[in-house]
Design an enzyme around this catalytic site. Structure first.
Site, short mmCIF file in Angstrom:
data_model
loop_
_atom_site.label_atom_id
_atom_site.label_comp_id
_atom_site.label_asym_id
_atom_site.label_seq_id
_atom_site.Cartn_x
_atom_site.Cartn_y
_atom_site.Cartn_z
N SER A 1 0.86 -1.19 0.00
CA SER A 1 0.00 0.00 0.00
C SER A 1 0.89 1.23 0.00
CB SER A 1 -0.88 0.03 1.25
OG SER A 1 -1.55 1.27 1.36
N TYR B 1 -1.48 -0.16 10.19
CA TYR B 1 -1.63 -0.71 8.84
C TYR B 1 -0.45 -0.29 7.97
CZ TYR B 1 -3.75 -1.06 4.11
OH TYR B 1 -4.01 -1.32 2.79
P1 NAP Z 1 -11.59 -5.66 0.31
O1 NAP Z 1 -12.46 -5.14 -0.79
O2 NAP Z 1 -11.95 -5.39 1.73
O3 NAP Z 1 -11.43 -7.24 0.10
C1 NAP Z 1 -10.64 -7.94 1.02
C2 NAP Z 1 -10.48 -9.36 0.55
O4 NAP Z 1 -9.58 -10.02 1.46
C3 NAP Z 1 -11.78 -10.15 0.59
O5 NAP Z 1 -11.74 -11.08 -0.46
C4 NAP Z 1 -11.73 -10.86 1.95
O6 NAP Z 1 -12.44 -12.06 1.99
C5 NAP Z 1 -10.24 -11.14 2.04
N1 NAP Z 1 -9.74 -11.32 3.39
C6 NAP Z 1 -9.76 -10.43 4.42
N2 NAP Z 1 -9.17 -10.98 5.51
C7 NAP Z 1 -8.80 -12.23 5.15
C8 NAP Z 1 -8.18 -13.29 5.84
N3 NAP Z 1 -7.82 -13.17 7.12
N4 NAP Z 1 -7.93 -14.43 5.17
C9 NAP Z 1 -8.29 -14.56 3.87
N5 NAP Z 1 -8.89 -13.59 3.16
C10 NAP Z 1 -9.14 -12.44 3.81
O7 NAP Z 1 -10.08 -5.14 0.15
P2 NAP Z 1 -9.29 -4.51 -1.10
O8 NAP Z 1 -9.46 -3.04 -1.07
O9 NAP Z 1 -9.58 -5.27 -2.34
O10 NAP Z 1 -7.79 -4.78 -0.63
C11 NAP Z 1 -7.02 -5.85 -1.16
C12 NAP Z 1 -5.56 -5.60 -0.79
O11 NAP Z 1 -5.16 -4.33 -1.31
C13 NAP Z 1 -5.28 -5.56 0.71
O12 NAP Z 1 -4.04 -6.15 0.99
C14 NAP Z 1 -5.24 -4.07 1.01
O13 NAP Z 1 -4.46 -3.77 2.14
C15 NAP Z 1 -4.60 -3.55 -0.28
N6 NAP Z 1 -4.82 -2.13 -0.53
C16 NAP Z 1 -6.08 -1.65 -0.75
C17 NAP Z 1 -6.24 -0.29 -1.00
C18 NAP Z 1 -7.59 0.34 -1.24
O14 NAP Z 1 -7.68 1.59 -1.24
N7 NAP Z 1 -8.63 -0.43 -1.49
C19 NAP Z 1 -5.12 0.56 -0.98
C20 NAP Z 1 -3.89 0.03 -0.74
C21 NAP Z 1 -3.74 -1.31 -0.53
P3 NAP Z 1 -14.05 -12.10 2.32
O15 NAP Z 1 -14.75 -11.61 1.07
O16 NAP Z 1 -14.35 -13.55 2.57
O17 NAP Z 1 -14.27 -11.21 3.48
#
Ligand code: NAP
Length: 249
Positions: free
Chosen positions: A144, A158
């Site tokens: 991130s 985080y």
């Molecule tokens: P999201 O929409 O909240 O989706 C999270 C995903 O991770 C879901 O598929 C969830 O499964 C799964 N998950 C959460 N905890 C888990 C665990 N303990 N074991 C297995 N699966 C788990 O998140 P996102 O925004 O797509 O983020 C994905 C990645 O990108 C993360 O690493 C996040 O830190 C990073 N990121 C996101 C952003 C942003 O702005 N969105 C920015 C920087 C980095 P369920 O559906 O079963 O709950």
């Protein structure tokens, strides 16, 4: 046994992980889609992948636990040889200052965002490395921009966890560089997914648009495009790289 390169995407049921799964299926990969609790979302992503001719399986598993890691990699071994790991599963917590953090928050934050990613990479390396009679492979860690910015007043824990992912990426990439494995990371900026709602700020991505040089949040598909590049042979000389996908922020 699978006929196309097998890709494991942790947290593939929603957001960035789901976008990676769909694009990977369209690019000729088979998918193992890990999820934590949202079985229906995971099934829907798998169905989308099958439209592109992919074999797509789902596997429940909490990457923060050993039981979860075991069930995920048992599923990998049932499917065949692992080409790629997208180490994507991640969580935020509610906005808080450091002087408001408690131990339980930090344990979860680091268990999912750091230890879970290292454990998945460990199990992937055991299967991919030529040192272990594997055929090589590719790992893409989802970090991130928080790792660089520090996220003061929001979630410094985080940010610190994501900085650990960056350092882990560089170290692991050098450790396995002669073993057929490339390891890279992507630092998404503010991406419009449900993660912000899980942190109590459902409108965060849109609200923060003015602080992004490009004046808009990114999409999960835009992050997925970069993941697909790093997975591909076009990135054959790219390892230990950390790519910002952040609209200039
Ligand atoms: P999201 O929409 O909240 O989706 C999270 C995903 O991770 C879901 O598929 C969830 O499964 C799964 N998950 C959460 N905890 C888990 C665990 N303990 N074991 C297995 N699966 C788990 O998140 P996102 O925004 O797509 O983020 C994905 C990645 O990108 C993360 O690493 C996040 O830190 C990073 N990121 C996101 C952003 C942003 O702005 N969105 C920015 C920087 C980095 P369920 O559906 O079963 O709950």
């Amino acid at each position: 046994m699978t006929s196309r390169p097998l890709l494991l995407v942790t947290g593939g049921s929603r957001g960035i992980g789901a976008a990676v799964c769909r694009k990977a299926a369209a690019h000729g990969y088979d998918l193992l889609i890990n999820y934590h609790s949202n079985n229906i979302a995971a099934e829907a992503v798998a169905a989308d992948c099958r439209v592109f001719g992919a074999n797509a399986d789902i596997v429940q598993g909490d990457t923060a636990t050993e039981a979860g890691i075991e069930s995920i990699f048992r599923a990998v071994d049932r499917l065949g040889s692992l080409y790629g790991l997208v180490n994507n599963a991640g969580v935020v917590d509610v906005t808080a200052r450091v002087d408001e953090f408690d131990r339980a928050r930090l344990d979860r934050m680091f268990a999912v965002n750091v230890i879970g990613k290292i454990r998945c990479a460990t199990e992937a390396v055991k299967r991919m490395s030529t040192r272990h009679a594997g055929q090589g492979g590719v790992i893409v860690n989802i970090s991130s921009m928080a790792a660089v910015i520090g996220s003061p007043g929001q979630y410094v824990d985080y940010a610190a966890a994501k900085a650990a992912v960056d350092t882990f990426t560089v170290g692991l990439s050098r450790e396995v560089a002669t073993e057929g494995i490339r390891v890279n990371a992507i630092r998404p900026g503010i991406i419009d997914t449900e993660i912000h709602a899980s942190g109590g700020l459902p409108d965060r991505a849109r609200d923060l648009a003015p602080i992004v040089p490009m004046q808009r949040p990114g999409t999960a598909d835009e992050v997925a495009d970069s993941v697909l590049y790093l997975l591909s042979p076009q990135a054959s000389y790219v390892t230990g790289a950390i790519l910002n996908v952040s609209g200039g922020r």
